[in-house]
Structure formats: C-alpha cells, structure tokens
Design a protein around this motif. Sequence first.
Motif, mmCIF file in Angstrom:
data_model
loop_
_atom_site.group_PDB
_atom_site.id
_atom_site.type_symbol
_atom_site.label_atom_id
_atom_site.label_comp_id
_atom_site.label_asym_id
_atom_site.label_seq_id
_atom_site.Cartn_x
_atom_site.Cartn_y
_atom_site.Cartn_z
ATOM 1 N N THR A 1 0.823 -1.209 0.000
ATOM 2 C CA THR A 1 0.000 0.000 0.000
ATOM 3 C C THR A 1 0.856 1.257 0.000
ATOM 4 O OG1 THR A 1 -1.760 -1.173 1.176
ATOM 5 C CG2 THR A 1 -1.804 1.235 1.236
ATOM 6 N N PHE A 2 1.902 1.286 0.814
ATOM 7 C CA PHE A 2 2.777 2.445 0.861
ATOM 8 C C PHE A 2 3.506 2.651 -0.468
ATOM 9 C CE2 PHE A 2 2.079 2.274 5.367
ATOM 10 C CZ PHE A 2 2.310 3.564 5.806
ATOM 11 N N THR B 1 1.862 6.759 -6.886
ATOM 12 C CA THR B 1 0.882 7.797 -7.216
ATOM 13 C C THR B 1 1.479 9.187 -7.074
ATOM 14 O OG1 THR B 1 -0.893 6.336 -6.434
ATOM 15 C CG2 THR B 1 -1.409 8.681 -6.664
ATOM 16 N N LEU B 2 2.256 9.380 -6.002
ATOM 17 C CA LEU B 2 2.937 10.663 -5.824
ATOM 18 C C LEU B 2 3.913 10.920 -6.966
ATOM 19 C CD1 LEU B 2 3.513 13.127 -4.008
ATOM 20 C CD2 LEU B 2 5.217 11.728 -2.823
ATOM 21 N N SER B 3 4.612 9.890 -7.423
ATOM 22 C CA SER B 3 5.563 10.043 -8.530
ATOM 23 C C SER B 3 4.847 10.411 -9.828
ATOM 24 C CB SER B 3 6.365 8.754 -8.711
ATOM 25 O OG SER B 3 7.085 8.433 -7.533
ATOM 26 N N VAL B 4 3.708 9.768 -10.096
ATOM 27 C CA VAL B 4 2.944 10.096 -11.304
ATOM 28 C C VAL B 4 2.444 11.536 -11.255
ATOM 29 C CG1 VAL B 4 0.860 9.536 -12.611
ATOM 30 C CG2 VAL B 4 2.297 7.704 -11.730
ATOM 31 N N THR B 5 1.970 11.958 -10.096
ATOM 32 C CA THR B 5 1.510 13.343 -9.958
ATOM 33 C C THR B 5 2.661 14.323 -10.161
ATOM 34 O OG1 THR B 5 -0.108 12.537 -8.344
ATOM 35 C CG2 THR B 5 0.248 14.918 -8.458
ATOM 36 N N SER C 1 10.489 3.939 -7.718
ATOM 37 C CA SER C 1 9.386 3.493 -6.855
ATOM 38 C C SER C 1 8.659 2.286 -7.423
ATOM 39 C CB SER C 1 8.393 4.634 -6.641
ATOM 40 O OG SER C 1 7.817 5.029 -7.876
ATOM 41 N N ALA C 2 8.748 2.086 -8.750
ATOM 42 C CA ALA C 2 8.050 0.965 -9.373
ATOM 43 C C ALA C 2 8.899 -0.294 -9.416
ATOM 44 C CB ALA C 2 7.608 1.345 -10.792
ATOM 45 N N TYR C 3 10.210 -0.155 -9.645
ATOM 46 C CA TYR C 3 11.043 -1.326 -9.889
ATOM 47 C C TYR C 3 12.135 -1.546 -8.840
ATOM 48 C CZ TYR C 3 8.862 -1.103 -14.480
ATOM 49 O OH TYR C 3 7.943 -1.079 -15.501
ATOM 50 N N ARG C 4 12.334 -0.629 -7.958
ATOM 51 C CA ARG C 4 13.337 -0.826 -6.914
ATOM 52 C C ARG C 4 12.696 -0.510 -5.563
ATOM 53 N NH1 ARG C 4 18.690 -1.633 -6.680
ATOM 54 N NH2 ARG C 4 19.832 -0.878 -4.848
ATOM 55 N N ARG C 5 11.965 -1.465 -5.057
ATOM 56 C CA ARG C 5 11.218 -1.265 -3.811
ATOM 57 C C ARG C 5 12.096 -1.607 -2.612
ATOM 58 N NH1 ARG C 5 4.899 -2.990 -4.766
ATOM 59 N NH2 ARG C 5 4.532 -1.586 -6.525
#
Length: 366
Positions: free
Chosen positions: A15-16, A22-26, A71-75
Amino acid sequence: MKFTSPSSSPDSHATFWRSLQTLSVTRVVIAMVLLLYVSFSDRSFWIASSLGYGTICVAYLILALIFGLFSAYRRRQFMLQLLVQISVDLSVISKLYILAGGAKSGLAILYLLPLAGSAILAPLIVALFFSAAVALFLLLESAYQIFVVFEPNVPIWQAGLYGAAFFTMAVVVNRLALRLINQEALARERGRDLAMQQAINHLVIADVGDGILVLGPDTMVFTANPAAQNMLGLSGRDAVPGLKLQEMHSLLPVADAFFSWLHRFGQQSNNPDQAYFITIKLRDDGPLPVAAGQPAVWSGRRESTMHLKLRFVEVEAVALSLRRYVVFLQDVSEIENQAQQLKLASMGRLTASIAHEVRNPLAAIG
C-alpha cells in the motif's frame, strides 16, 4: 504519535509503495505542466538566470521520471526514497519560486503536493519539519524582498498565511492518513478472520452427517453440503447453487414442507422447532442387479425412497435486507429400520417366552 511502518506487513508495504507511485505520477504531471507553461510563455524565462527556468523544469521532469521508475522497480529503502523525493521537490519549487518573482508569482501553491505526500507517507514529525522549512523559507524570501531589495509591495502576510495553512494541512492529512491506515489494517485482519471462519465452516459442514441447505424465500439453493446432496440426489449435478427445489419433481415434498412452515411460522420472531417428516422418491440411472454369470441389463431408471426429517430455521440478520433459511435434513430410514429390527427382536423374545411358558405345563401333563 505512533506511525505504522511500511515494512510492518506485506500488505501495508504494498500500500505504501502504491501511494509513493501515485505521488511520482503526480510529480511527472506537474513537471510537464510547468514545462508547457514555460514553452508558451515569455522566452525570457529560459534565460532568467544562469540556471534558466526552462532548464530547471526539464531537469525536474527527468528526475520525476527517475523517481517513478525507482518506486516501481526498486522497492527498497522506502523512507530514504521518500525523503530524497520530497527534498528535491521542495528545492526545485523554491528555485522556481525565486525566479518567478517570489510571493507575487503564486507558485507557493505547488508546495502542497510534496507536503501532502510527506504528511501521508511519513511520520508527523517529518511532515512538520518540511512544513516548518517551507514556512521559514517563504518568510525569509519576503523579508529579503522588503529589507534588501527594498520592494515595498511584498505581501509578507501572504507568506505567513501559507505557512499556517501548510502546518494545518500537515497535521490534518497525517491524522486522516493514520486513521485510514489503521482502518485498512483492521479490515485486512477482519478479512483474514472471515476467511479462516469460512474455511472452518466449510470443513465442518462438509463432514457433518446431517444434510444442510441454505434456501431463499423462493426455494433457491445457495449452499448444500455433500450429505444434503446425497440425500436429495443432487450429487451428480454441476450447479447445485442456483437450483430451485420447486422446479424438480422429486424435491417437491421438500418445497411443500418449506412453504408450509413459512406460512405457519416464518413470520414469527422466534421460530419453533417444528419438524416435518417427508418421503421422497429419487430416480437413478443404472443397471439392474443380476445373478452372477449373466450380462448386466440396463433398465433406464430405478427409484429409491428416502424418509427425511426436516427442520427449518431463519437466519437472523437484522442489518441485512436478504432473507435466508437453513434447512436441516436427517435421514430417518436407518432409524426406522433399527426400530423395525428392535420390534422384531422384542416380538421374537416374546414368542420364545410364550413358547417356554406353554411347553412347561405340557411337559408336566405328559
């Protein structure tokens, strides 16, 4: 204030990370909007300083894309990524704020995105730190314009209002986010408990000897355990849920008993433990039994008789508008057979006793 770490559970961790994405897309969208604004505005913005307005927007867009990919590929290292991203956001917005003319530019509204993101994803102390840094920067920039540049029309009160608004937003958003996180954790826990309870109920109902049916007011079957399917001859049917008892000729006695009970006791708040005894005839396709050495003869359909005891109970769900009824089925054929055997045994004992009592006088007379 207690903060739920994103690594506390796999579900909250996901969830985090979704919120950070979402913050990155914004951020990417805002960077593109700023770049388009610069492209269609005065060309002097591109050379406003040694580090031009447009150059900063392009660099910000590239950084936003890099942050989104991370944020998408290196969590890994969630808090480190969040702090770096928020720091970069505040630095870029502050630079644009200065180049655009300070308080008169209206770019202070851009601080809402990173500050809201820190309030949602970080502890309250971190969100307040960033809000304090932004408020102090706005006040210092306005003071610089007044006392150094000697700009008399700088609205310093506007910087104060922005600072107060940022502090209030950080506290309110952080509280709401914490409440949502706790609600999500509670819902996840309740979901696990419900899944475990459903698994236990399924196991118990599947292994119980008595038949259990869950019906609607129109005799539609919603659940039927294996024992009920065997008793009613539904074992070979593909879709037992959704079947209506009144649509099958062999199950009409069950439907009639249900409607009779529903008419007499179904509207009462406390339904009595009224039992109904019915007899149903089940048809089965199969070969007739033949003597050894002879070929099997297929006769089409055979009929078997089942003697059942039915009990109906309405499910009490005040908060739900749906009405469901549970039917307990018990095969009394075996009980009747045992009673018949006991009756025959008692009759045999009585006959032996009578014969013994008659034989003794006859022996004495002889």
